[in-house]
Structure formats: structure tokens, C-alpha cells
Design an enzyme around this catalytic site. Sequence first.
Site, short mmCIF file in Angstrom:
data_model
loop_
_atom_site.label_atom_id
_atom_site.label_comp_id
_atom_site.label_asym_id
_atom_site.label_seq_id
_atom_site.Cartn_x
_atom_site.Cartn_y
_atom_site.Cartn_z
N ARG A 127 -29.47 -4.51 -12.43
CA ARG A 127 -30.20 -3.12 -12.00
C ARG A 127 -31.05 -2.60 -13.24
O ARG A 127 -31.95 -2.30 -12.61
CB ARG A 127 -28.78 -2.34 -11.88
N LYS A 129 -13.46 -6.41 8.33
CA LYS A 129 -12.99 -5.55 9.61
C LYS A 129 -14.11 -5.14 10.43
O LYS A 129 -15.17 -5.01 10.04
CB LYS A 129 -12.39 -4.19 8.94
N GLY A 175 -23.27 -6.10 -0.36
CA GLY A 175 -21.91 -6.28 -1.28
C GLY A 175 -21.82 -7.88 -1.39
O GLY A 175 -22.58 -8.29 -2.07
N GLY A 204 -24.40 0.13 0.30
CA GLY A 204 -24.34 0.99 1.20
C GLY A 204 -25.59 1.64 1.87
O GLY A 204 -25.88 1.76 3.15
P1 AMP Z 1 -16.75 -6.88 3.64
O1 AMP Z 1 -16.57 -5.88 2.24
O2 AMP Z 1 -16.33 -5.90 4.89
O3 AMP Z 1 -18.18 -7.41 3.84
O4 AMP Z 1 -15.62 -7.93 3.49
C1 AMP Z 1 -15.94 -8.91 2.68
C2 AMP Z 1 -14.35 -9.35 2.41
O5 AMP Z 1 -13.86 -9.99 3.68
C3 AMP Z 1 -14.23 -10.65 1.19
O6 AMP Z 1 -13.63 -10.00 0.12
C4 AMP Z 1 -13.68 -11.72 2.10
O7 AMP Z 1 -12.51 -12.27 1.26
C5 AMP Z 1 -12.99 -10.85 3.21
N1 AMP Z 1 -12.84 -11.81 4.27
C6 AMP Z 1 -13.56 -12.76 4.95
N2 AMP Z 1 -13.09 -13.26 5.83
C7 AMP Z 1 -11.94 -13.27 5.99
C8 AMP Z 1 -10.70 -13.49 6.63
N3 AMP Z 1 -10.57 -14.47 7.52
N4 AMP Z 1 -9.34 -13.12 6.11
C9 AMP Z 1 -9.29 -11.98 5.16
N5 AMP Z 1 -10.28 -11.53 4.54
C10 AMP Z 1 -11.42 -12.10 4.94
#
Ligand code: AMP
Length: 419
Positions: A35, A221, A377, A400
Site C-alpha cells: 500500500r 456466501k 479480498g 469493500g
Molecule cells: P469471500 O470473502 O466471501 O470472498 O469468501 C472467500 C472465502 O470463501 C475463502 O476463504 C474460501 O476458503 C471460502 N470458500 C470458497 N469456497 C468454499 C467452499 N466450497 N466451502 C467453504 N468455503 C469456501
Amino acid sequence: MQSIDKFNFAGKKVFVRVDFNVPLDENFNITDDTRMRAALPTLKKILADGGSVIIGSHLGRPKGVTEKYSLKHILAHLSELLGVDVQFANDCIGEEAAVKAAALQPGEVLLLENLRFYAEEEGKPRGLAEDATDEEKKAAKAKVKESQKEFTKTLASYADCYVNDAFGTAHRAHASTALIAEYFDTDNKMFGYLMEKEVKAVERVMNDIKRPFTAIMGGSKVSTKIEIIENLLTKVDNLIIAGGMTYTFTKALGGKIGLSICEDDKLDLALELIEKAKANNVNLVLATDAKVADSFSNDANTQIVPVNEIPDGWEGLDIGPDSEKKFAEVIKNSKTILWNGPTGVFEFDNFTSGSRAVGNAIAEATANGAFSLVGGGDSVACVNKFGLADKVSYVSTGGGALLEAIEGKVLPGIAAIQK
Ligand code: AMP
């Protein structure tokens, strides 16, 4: 709008808002200075022109003056990067800061102490009792908003011009990221080089679209990505859903998902998104197979199964080879690509294959002339892990901020300069 490249900073004092929120170890050594390096082109341009710089930043999320979050920990490294003996003001709005800012000569740099040592930076009250009534909360908020004006005015008073180079906080209407801009006329406020690049990259994928436009949304999610998915459904030709979100969609469609991550309260929403995609003629691409594991661990036993036939006791931790092929085909035929979120638990080496396949396909499409933006992220960690950062068109530094821009929101830090 004023442009940093055309502006001559000779003899000017410039307030530059940067994002020096760098990770520090327990001895306050910087463990990743990305950064800081990202802001160097802007800082160096001002100094080369013969301007002087007052740097404002936050570090961490302090709730008041906290030694741990003092920006003095980064002073020596900043001096080294700039090749200038950077001065420091122990309090961003004290008399010391005003005196030092006033005495700055061309080519000199003053780093202000952490702006978030003051509640006024964020404009949110601090130290409210847990049982505070709504009235009390309202009064505290009004009070900090009132003192925020004085705080902002003081910061603005140090300088002749304002440069915002902190894309990471552009989605916040804070004193130094947005409100301060009101104290400078249009000709004397502008984006820094980093911010300019980020804004251009986002505008290109959201407004200046060469088709087909494909978005790959991964991560854990659906609930955290609904607004983005809804906005993208009005823009993209192909929407690839990957990662943990897959199983909410699969279950909603009647599939068996075993122990895979799933948001049971979002099943109806998943069906609605599928309908919306149809109505908008968007090709919604879901995984067909999954690499499943018998525990949430890198060393778990694994097998490849159809995504809707996951055996009891097993969970999907990545997409399978058939989905990799299907995703890659769509990606390689695209002219604009946005990637946010891994296809699986890429932190485990045995479950990186899908994310790697997506990354490689994006790199190939980019080599063939597509514009690709990766951000938010974990997708940045992904492209770095696979050594693909220089094979995509742009890797955003904003988490974000980037996601809110994709959601279609107006970012206060950007709007404050543009108006
Ligand atoms: P996000 O912060 O919502 O972009 O989510 C990223 C995270 O989603 C990472 O740490 C991944 O390990 C997790 N992730 C991706 N696929 C899966 C899965 N099939 N089951 C559980 N966690 C997952």
C-alpha cells in the site's frame, strides 16, 4: 475535473490522503508495504514538481490514541521509499501539525499521526455506554458531526490543494476522504495516480463494456454478494457462480449437497436470481461437478462427484474438472471479465485447482485482448498465489470499495472529487 498529471505542484502545499493501513508484526515492523509503494507515484510527482506534501492516513481501527496504531512506526520506511527525511506530527490537528505544515519547504514531507485517533475522522461517536438510549445515541452522533466540521477544516487549512489516493477508503464519507474536498475548489482537488487507475478500471468494467462480459463470483456466501449479483445481472452476458455459494443454488434446485456450506434462508433468493438471469437473458453458469472432502481439511479424502449428488458426510470444497472446463470456455470467449472470489477453499493446496483454472483462463483471455479486473479480498490473494497478477489487466487494491462500486453505489471519496 483536474488531473494530477497535468497539474504543476511547484510551490504548493498538498494534502494527500493515502491508505498506509499496512500490516505490522508485534515489533511494529511492516510485513507488507504494497500500500505504501502504491502511493509513491503520486507523492514523487508532487515532490518532483517542487511541491511539499502533508500526508494523512489511518492505520487499523483505533478507538482513541493507541501506541500500537501510531503512524510513527512507518516513518523510517516511508523516508527510505521517498528518499526524503519525512517529518512527523504527533497529533494530526494539534498546533505542532499546523506549525510544521506552515514551515514546509518545496520537496519536504510531513506525515500526520493516525487520523482515526479522532472520532471526527469517521464521524462516529465513541465511548457510548452499552445501555445508551436512542436519544443519547442521537445526541452523541450530532455532537461528533458538529466537531467533525472543525476537524475537517483544520486538516484542509494546512494545504493549497487536496489529492485523494486512498481507493481502499473511497466508500467511506470520512473527514479526510470526502468531506475535506469541499474546502478546495475544483481546480485544486484531484485523484492521485492510484485512485485514477482504480476509478478507470471500475468504469471500464461497469460502463465501457466490450462483449461478451463475464463475471465470476466466488467466495463463501450468497448473502454477502446479493447486491453485486443483482447489479451484475443487469450488465453481464455470463455470470459464473462458484465457491461456497454454489451449494445454496444447488440445494435450491433440488440437489443433494451433503455437508457443503449452504445458507438455508437464501434458497428462495437463489431461485429468484436464477429467474432474474433468465428474464435478463444472462447465461447463469453453475458448477456441474464438485471436488468433495470427508472433512474440512487439506488432508481430507476426496472424490469428484456431480454437484447435485454429494454423498452424506461429504462437502464440496472446490469445483470439479468438468466445471473447470465449462468455466474456462466461457471465460476464454469473453472480452470483459470481472473476477471476485475463489471457486473453492484455495487456502488448502489440494483445493486450488478450480481457482487456478479460472485464473489461467482469465490470463489467456487477457493475452487475447480482453480487459480483466480482479479484486475484492481473496481473489487478489489467489492471483498472487498463482503468479498471475501481471497477466490480468488490473488487480484492484480496494476490497469493500471495489465491491460497493460494482454494486453500483456512488463512492463518496470519488464523488467528492468529481463534483
Ligand atoms: P469471500 O470473502 O466471501 O470472498 O469468501 C472467500 C472465502 O470463501 C475463502 O476463504 C474460501 O476458503 C471460502 N470458500 C470458497 N469456497 C468454499 C467452499 N466450497 N466451502 C467453504 N468455503 C469456501
